[in-house]
Design a protein around this motif. Structure first.
Motif, PDB file in Angstrom:
ATOM      1  N   TRP A 276       0.317 -45.348 -40.978  1.00  0.00           N
ATOM      2  CA  TRP A 276       1.317 -45.541 -41.258  1.00  0.00           C
ATOM      3  C   TRP A 276       2.042 -47.206 -42.287  1.00  0.00           C
ATOM      4  CZ3 TRP A 276       3.454 -45.418 -36.318  1.00  0.00           C
ATOM      5  CH2 TRP A 276       2.893 -44.658 -35.226  1.00  0.00           C
ATOM      6  N   PRO A 277       2.757 -47.575 -42.082  1.00  0.00           N
ATOM      7  CA  PRO A 277       3.574 -48.549 -42.659  1.00  0.00           C
ATOM      8  C   PRO A 277       3.138 -49.153 -42.369  1.00  0.00           C
ATOM      9  CG  PRO A 277       5.399 -47.590 -41.918  1.00  0.00           C
ATOM     10  CD  PRO A 277       3.866 -47.278 -40.977  1.00  0.00           C
ATOM     11  N   VAL A 278       3.068 -50.290 -44.050  1.00  0.00           N
ATOM     12  CA  VAL A 278       2.576 -52.204 -44.128  1.00  0.00           C
ATOM     13  C   VAL A 278       3.960 -52.155 -44.545  1.00  0.00           C
ATOM     14  CG1 VAL A 278       1.365 -53.693 -44.734  1.00  0.00           C
ATOM     15  CG2 VAL A 278       0.441 -50.985 -44.414  1.00  0.00           C
ATOM     16  N   LEU A 279       4.754 -52.710 -43.725  1.00  0.00           N
ATOM     17  CA  LEU A 279       5.933 -53.367 -44.488  1.00  0.00           C
ATOM     18  C   LEU A 279       6.035 -55.106 -44.982  1.00  0.00           C
ATOM     19  CD1 LEU A 279       6.884 -50.866 -43.747  1.00  0.00           C
ATOM     20  CD2 LEU A 279       9.182 -52.502 -42.638  1.00  0.00           C
ATOM     21  N   GLY A 280       6.071 -55.576 -45.781  1.00  0.00           N
ATOM     22  CA  GLY A 280       5.894 -57.247 -46.290  1.00  0.00           C
ATOM     23  C   GLY A 280       5.070 -57.475 -46.582  1.00  0.00           C
ATOM     24  N   ASP A 281       4.065 -58.331 -46.433  1.00  0.00           N
ATOM     25  CA  ASP A 281       2.605 -58.900 -46.438  1.00  0.00           C
ATOM     26  C   ASP A 281       2.492 -58.956 -44.762  1.00  0.00           C
ATOM     27  OD1 ASP A 281       0.463 -60.490 -46.812  1.00  0.00           O
ATOM     28  OD2 ASP A 281       1.466 -62.467 -47.381  1.00  0.00           O
ATOM     29  N   ALA A 282       1.573 -58.124 -44.455  1.00  0.00           N
ATOM     30  CA  ALA A 282       0.672 -57.147 -43.913  1.00  0.00           C
ATOM     31  C   ALA A 282       1.700 -57.658 -42.476  1.00  0.00           C
ATOM     32  CB  ALA A 282      -0.538 -57.845 -43.946  1.00  0.00           C
ATOM     33  N   GLY A 283       2.900 -56.629 -43.137  1.00  0.00           N
ATOM     34  CA  GLY A 283       4.005 -57.075 -41.947  1.00  0.00           C
ATOM     35  C   GLY A 283       4.523 -58.657 -41.187  1.00  0.00           C
ATOM     36  N   ARG A 284       4.470 -59.539 -41.519  1.00  0.00           N
ATOM     37  CA  ARG A 284       5.022 -60.205 -42.121  1.00  0.00           C
ATOM     38  C   ARG A 284       6.153 -60.372 -43.269  1.00  0.00           C
ATOM     39  NH1 ARG A 284       2.725 -63.922 -44.806  1.00  0.00           N
ATOM     40  NH2 ARG A 284       3.492 -65.843 -43.791  1.00  0.00           N
ATOM     41  N   PRO A 285       7.435 -60.725 -43.242  1.00  0.00           N
ATOM     42  CA  PRO A 285       8.390 -60.396 -44.171  1.00  0.00           C
ATOM     43  C   PRO A 285       8.201 -61.261 -45.680  1.00  0.00           C
ATOM     44  CG  PRO A 285      10.072 -60.461 -42.286  1.00  0.00           C
ATOM     45  CD  PRO A 285       8.144 -61.605 -42.076  1.00  0.00           C
ATOM     46  N   VAL A 286       8.380 -61.127 -46.435  1.00  0.00           N
ATOM     47  CA  VAL A 286       8.098 -61.682 -48.247  1.00  0.00           C
ATOM     48  C   VAL A 286       8.764 -62.383 -48.329  1.00  0.00           C
ATOM     49  CG1 VAL A 286       6.368 -59.809 -48.024  1.00  0.00           C
ATOM     50  CG2 VAL A 286       8.191 -59.845 -49.809  1.00  0.00           C
TER      51      VAL A 286
END
Length: 509
Positions: A276-286
């Motif tokens: 599964w894709p992991v976006l940002g910092d563990a799912g939080r926007p950087v």
């Protein structure tokens, strides 16, 4: 190591989609009623962007869009590269799904054709399968179709000219706990999976979801892959998954900043052990991150314009399909806008308002304005335009020329906030609009020709005025010239504007 800060594009570039071809990244955005539309941006590093073209000179329903149709027109488009061509598929929620192609994103682009006619079909994205078949995913607008919160897939021919088979709902958001307003799907393939990236939960309050299936028709499992969490990035919304030549993955998405519109963020993207894709910092926007390309320097498209080249630059757009003669730019350093008849006098009704997006940081807009014409009510100036608007500039009265500040709304009426006579014998003024970090605008003027840098010569017209959002867009800064319906105008009557100089956060932009 150089870091970038989000947003990488701090202005209204709604519903971005992007592709990489070779070492080049290309991005488009929604343009709604504005023309030219489908702005095309280019980057070599994902953090420095240039506005290089507009793919749609005018909306194809020419008569319908001869007037401003706020909130209609080009909704969330998709951009793809296939078989040596760039493809844009965009929805007009009142007319259907349209396609246009070009061998070069800078154009020229083909005339758009209608792939699927109908109302309420939105946010389309094509996918060409390696087996030679092609599919299209799209969402629904309840305001036109009576339904929303679902994603539909339909097989289409590879030339995107017609539907091949029946459409099927592949994800019904009503069946997913907590989901509402599921929209903006983008369709991809990776490692034997079909992926649909789509936001839900509302533009300002939602999250980004990834769906995957072994079949394009489903069933799809899902995970929320990007959400606000404890960050200030509200509702991280739809965007584009792109990769680098080195194989790294990134995700571009927007955030709704109200009066400043839908600004674009860049998130690093990885993969967990389950694929599964992991976006940002563990799912939080950087908020900050090392740049994707070593040595890259973040930068936004140019805003200032000295009108030294013939024709209008890509950064400008009108509020409706333009007519011949709306602007005269001969390369001599000025822009002339012939006065256009304005039946109600409302700038929301006037297509011939030449605009740019309002930057998301404090900005100052400055230009010289000259007004030619003896007909009372003829006027020219600078407007900050949204659902409500305010403008400052010159107006011809029966006794002379005045500097004025006026504001208007959706009812078509304008209110005079301030007015004062122009010094005797003057035909023009220097005009500026200073916008703070909350979108409050302070208007000022001074006698034309005052020495540059002489800030003491500026006269504030009135207390600050708070800018307003538009219909699905942020506020805009525009130039215009108009006259009352029935006014007798001579050739050359209208407004002439000197160089437009824009500073953003204290730097020329």
């Amino acid at each position: 190591m150089t870091h970038y800060s989000n947003p990488v594009l701090d202005a209204d570039w709604p519903d971005p989609d992007a592709v990489r071809v070779g070492d080049d990244y290309w991005m488009i955005a929604s343009s709604f009623n504005r023309a030219p539309g489908l702005p095309m941006l280019h980057s070599r590093d994902l953090v420095s962007w240039e506005h290089v073209a507009n793919a749609l000179p005018a909306l194809p329903q020419a008569g319908h869009y001869a007037l401003p149709r706020h909130g209609s027109g080009v909704w969330a488009p998709s951009l793809r590269h296939h078989d040596g061509l760039f493809w844009i598929v965009y929805p007009d929620p009142d007319h259907g799904i349209f396609v246009l192609t070009a061998p070069d994103p800078r154009g020229p682009w083909s005339e758009p054709w209608c792939l699927i006619p109908g109302r309420g079909l939105i946010d389309p994205c094509p996918l060409w399968d390696p087996d030679g078949r092609a599919y299209l995913v799209h969402g629904w607008a309840k305001s036109r179709a009576g339904v929303k919160n679902r994603l539909t897939v339909v097989e289409v021919d590879p030339a995107l000219r017609h539907i091949v088979g029946p459409a099927r709902t592949v994800v019904d958001g009503d069946e997913l706990p907590g989901f509402r307003t599921l929209e903006g799907p983008k369709l991809y393939q990776r490692d034997g999976w079909y992926w649909i990236f789509a936001p839900a939960g509302g533009v300002a309050t939602g999250w980004q979801t990834a769906f995957r299936s072994r079949s394009v028709w489903g069933p799809y499992e899902h995970r929320v892959v990007l959400a606000q969490g404890d960050t200030p990035v509200n509702g991280p919304h739809q965007g584009a998954w792109v990769d680098t030549p080195e194989g790294d993955d990134w995700f571009l998405h927007f955030q709704d900043r109200g009066v400043f519109g839908r600004v674009v963020h860049l998130q690093p993207m990885g993969w967990d052990p389950d694929g599964w894709p992991v976006l940002g910092d563990a799912g939080r926007p950087v908020l900050t991150h090392p740049v994707p390309v070593a040595g890259a320097e973040p930068g936004e498209p140019v805003r200032s314009d000295d009108f030294s080249a013939p024709g209008l630059a890509s950064r400008w757009h009108w509020q409706a399909n333009p007519a011949d003669g709306w602007a005269v730019v001969d390369g001599g350093g000025t822009l002339h806008l012939p006065a256009q008849a304005s039946p109600r006098g409302s700038l929301r009704d006037q297509g011939a308002v030449l605009c740019q997006q309002l930057p998301g940081q404090p900005s100052t807009w400055q230009t010289r304005v000259d007004l030619a014409g003896d007909a009372p009510g003829t006027r020219a100036g600078v407007v900050v335009l949204g659902r409500e608007y305010a403008w400052a500039g010159l107006v011809r009265t029966p006794v002379g020329l005045e500097v004025t500040l006026r504001r208007g709304g959706t009812d078509g009426d304008e209110e005079v906030v301030a007015q004062e006579p122009v010094p005797h014998g003057a035909s023009g003024i220097d005009l500026r609009a200073v916008v703070d970090g909350d979108g409050a605008v302070t208007w000022g003027w001074r006698a034309a020709g005052t020495q540059v840098g002489d800030d003491a010569s500026w006269h504030d017209v009135a207390p600050p005025w708070q800018a307003h959002v538009g219909h699905w867009i942020g506020a805009e800064v525009g130039l215009f010239a108009s006259a009352p319906l029935g006014a007798v105008l001579a050739p050359g009557d209208g407004g002439t504007f000197g160089p437009v100089r824009v500073t953003v956060a204290g730097k020329e932009a």
